[in-house]
Design a protein around this motif. Structure first.
Motif, short mmCIF file in Angstrom:
data_model
loop_
_atom_site.label_atom_id
_atom_site.label_comp_id
_atom_site.label_asym_id
_atom_site.label_seq_id
_atom_site.Cartn_x
_atom_site.Cartn_y
_atom_site.Cartn_z
N ARG A 48 0.80 -1.23 0.00
CA ARG A 48 0.00 0.00 0.00
C ARG A 48 0.83 1.27 0.00
O ARG A 48 0.33 2.32 -0.41
CB ARG A 48 -0.94 0.00 1.20
CG ARG A 48 -2.13 -0.93 1.04
CD ARG A 48 -2.96 -1.00 2.28
NE ARG A 48 -2.20 -1.57 3.40
CZ ARG A 48 -2.73 -1.77 4.60
NH1 ARG A 48 -3.99 -1.43 4.84
NH2 ARG A 48 -2.00 -2.30 5.56
N SER A 49 2.07 1.23 0.44
CA SER A 49 2.89 2.45 0.40
C SER A 49 3.39 2.70 -1.01
O SER A 49 3.69 1.77 -1.76
CB SER A 49 4.07 2.32 1.36
OG SER A 49 4.89 1.23 0.99
N ARG A 50 3.49 3.96 -1.38
CA ARG A 50 3.93 4.34 -2.72
C ARG A 50 5.42 4.02 -2.87
O ARG A 50 6.25 4.49 -2.09
CB ARG A 50 3.70 5.83 -2.93
CG ARG A 50 4.08 6.36 -4.31
CD ARG A 50 3.74 7.84 -4.39
NE ARG A 50 4.24 8.46 -5.61
CZ ARG A 50 3.61 8.45 -6.77
NH1 ARG A 50 2.46 7.83 -6.88
NH2 ARG A 50 4.13 9.04 -7.83
N PRO A 51 5.78 3.19 -3.86
CA PRO A 51 7.20 2.82 -4.00
C PRO A 51 8.04 4.01 -4.44
O PRO A 51 7.54 4.95 -5.07
CB PRO A 51 7.16 1.74 -5.08
CG PRO A 51 5.93 2.02 -5.86
CD PRO A 51 4.94 2.56 -4.88
N PRO A 52 9.34 4.00 -4.16
CA PRO A 52 10.20 5.14 -4.49
C PRO A 52 10.33 5.39 -5.98
O PRO A 52 10.69 6.50 -6.38
CB PRO A 52 11.55 4.75 -3.87
CG PRO A 52 11.49 3.27 -3.70
CD PRO A 52 10.06 2.95 -3.42
N PHE A 53 10.02 4.40 -6.80
CA PHE A 53 10.16 4.57 -8.25
C PHE A 53 8.84 4.93 -8.93
O PHE A 53 8.76 4.97 -10.16
CB PHE A 53 10.74 3.30 -8.88
CG PHE A 53 10.06 2.03 -8.45
CD1 PHE A 53 8.84 1.64 -8.99
CD2 PHE A 53 10.65 1.22 -7.49
CE1 PHE A 53 8.23 0.47 -8.58
CE2 PHE A 53 10.04 0.04 -7.08
CZ PHE A 53 8.83 -0.34 -7.63
N ALA A 54 7.79 5.21 -8.14
CA ALA A 54 6.47 5.49 -8.71
C ALA A 54 6.49 6.70 -9.65
O ALA A 54 5.82 6.70 -10.69
CB ALA A 54 5.44 5.68 -7.61
N ASP A 55 7.23 7.75 -9.28
CA ASP A 55 7.27 8.95 -10.13
C ASP A 55 7.87 8.63 -11.50
O ASP A 55 7.42 9.15 -12.53
CB ASP A 55 8.07 10.05 -9.45
CG ASP A 55 7.34 10.67 -8.27
OD1 ASP A 55 6.10 10.49 -8.18
OD2 ASP A 55 8.00 11.31 -7.43
N ASP A 56 8.89 7.79 -11.53
CA ASP A 56 9.49 7.40 -12.81
C ASP A 56 8.47 6.67 -13.68
O ASP A 56 8.42 6.87 -14.90
CB ASP A 56 10.70 6.49 -12.57
CG ASP A 56 11.84 7.21 -11.88
OD1 ASP A 56 12.31 8.23 -12.40
OD2 ASP A 56 12.26 6.74 -10.82
N VAL A 57 7.67 5.83 -13.07
CA VAL A 57 6.66 5.08 -13.82
C VAL A 57 5.58 6.03 -14.34
O VAL A 57 5.11 5.90 -15.47
CB VAL A 57 6.05 3.97 -12.94
CG1 VAL A 57 4.93 3.25 -13.68
CG2 VAL A 57 7.13 2.97 -12.53
N GLU A 58 5.19 7.00 -13.53
CA GLU A 58 4.15 7.94 -13.95
C GLU A 58 4.60 8.75 -15.17
O GLU A 58 3.77 9.16 -15.99
CB GLU A 58 3.82 8.90 -12.81
CG GLU A 58 3.13 8.25 -11.62
CD GLU A 58 1.73 7.78 -11.93
OE1 GLU A 58 1.19 8.12 -13.00
OE2 GLU A 58 1.17 7.04 -11.10
N ARG A 59 5.89 8.98 -15.31
CA ARG A 59 6.40 9.77 -16.43
C ARG A 59 6.61 8.95 -17.70
O ARG A 59 6.96 9.50 -18.75
CB ARG A 59 7.73 10.43 -16.03
CG ARG A 59 7.58 11.57 -15.02
CD ARG A 59 8.89 12.35 -14.89
NE ARG A 59 9.92 11.55 -14.24
CZ ARG A 59 10.15 11.57 -12.92
NH1 ARG A 59 9.42 12.34 -12.13
NH2 ARG A 59 11.12 10.83 -12.40
N LEU A 60 6.40 7.65 -17.64
CA LEU A 60 6.63 6.79 -18.80
C LEU A 60 5.73 7.17 -19.97
O LEU A 60 4.54 7.47 -19.78
CB LEU A 60 6.37 5.33 -18.45
CG LEU A 60 7.53 4.48 -17.94
CD1 LEU A 60 7.05 3.05 -17.73
CD2 LEU A 60 8.70 4.51 -18.91
N THR A 61 6.28 7.15 -21.18
CA THR A 61 5.50 7.33 -22.40
C THR A 61 5.90 6.24 -23.40
O THR A 61 6.96 5.61 -23.28
CB THR A 61 5.75 8.71 -23.03
OG1 THR A 61 7.16 8.85 -23.30
CG2 THR A 61 5.30 9.84 -22.11
#
Length: 243
Positions: free
Chosen positions: A106-119
């Motif tokens: 349930r905690s947001r992983p440290p690499f979540a921002d990188d995944v959100e920026r994926l195109t």
């Protein structure tokens, strides 16, 4: 060696395909009928852990053999889905193998921002670099890594994002019920991503036994296919004797 027929249902981890089992499958005996249920199919619309567990249950409902035991092996977050299946449909499996499996995402992983920026298109080179998120304790063959990176990149950015949201937004499986089936819990001593989960799983599962591999990170199956195969075969033997 396992001599009675056993169906081994294999569940890949997040943003992985069945190719992650390429080093494990040749090491299993002929008496084990292995099949993969893909959990990163781009046609999936409901990425919740419970929905993914139902996706695994559906073919088992339609084709569960009467003579064969069924054991489900999940690697990484595939083990999270396997836990939910064991909670929701214990009638469909005789045993459970959790390899580098988390207990709570349930905690947001440290690499979540990188995944959100994926195109799209996702670059396989980026996927290779992302493996640093998980840490390894030993060398993995370069050709195996390249193949897995190409497969994961081909899934597309939406699958990476939506599947991650589905995992972290779901209730942990063990908060939704108990797991009573025999369980093998395998972990890496250098797994800093879900390392504490190993002890928590063993404490929570009344019929579990565990083993931790030295010099091994989170990608246990990738690093130690020989040991995983040997431990799985021993576990299948025990499940058969207890049946």
């Amino acid at each position: 060696m396992a001599t009675a027929p056993t169906r081994l249902v294999l569940l890949p981890g997040w943003a992985e395909t069945g190719g992650v089992f390429a080093r494990l499958l040749p090491r299993l005996p002929a008496t084990v009928a292995a099949e993969v249920v893909e959990l990163a199919d781009p046609t999936i619309t409901d990425w919740s852990v419970r929905a993914l567990a139902a996706r695994v249950a559906d073919p088992q409902d339609r084709s569960r053999p009467t003579a064969a035991r069924t054991v489900v092996l999940g690697t990484s977050s595939g083990g999270y889905v396997a836990q939910q299946l064991a909670v929701d449909r214990p009638d469909l499996l005789d045993g459970l193998v959790l390899v580098g499996s988390p207990v709570d995402l349930r905690s947001r992983p440290p690499f979540a921002d990188d995944v959100e920026r994926l195109t799209d298109p996702v670059d396989p080179a980026w996927v290779l670099e992302s493996l640093a998120w998980f840490g390894t304790g030993s060398t993995i063959p370069a050709d195996f890594l390249a193949a897995r990176a190409a497969e994961s990149a081909a899934l597309g950015a939406r699958v990476w994002r939506d599947s991650l949201h589905g995992l972290v937004d779901s209730e942990p499986p063990l908060s939704t019920g108990r797991i009573e089936v025999p369980t093998l819990v395998v972990g890496g001593a250098q797994d800093e991503l879900v390392g504490p989960s190993h002890e928590r799983l063993l404490a929570a599962l009344p019929r579990a036994r565990g083993t931790v591999y030295a010099r091994t990170g989170h990608l246990v199956l990738w690093e130690r296919p020989d040991r995983v195969a040997a431990d799985v075969v021993d576990f299948l033997d025990d499940v058969g004797r207890d049946a």
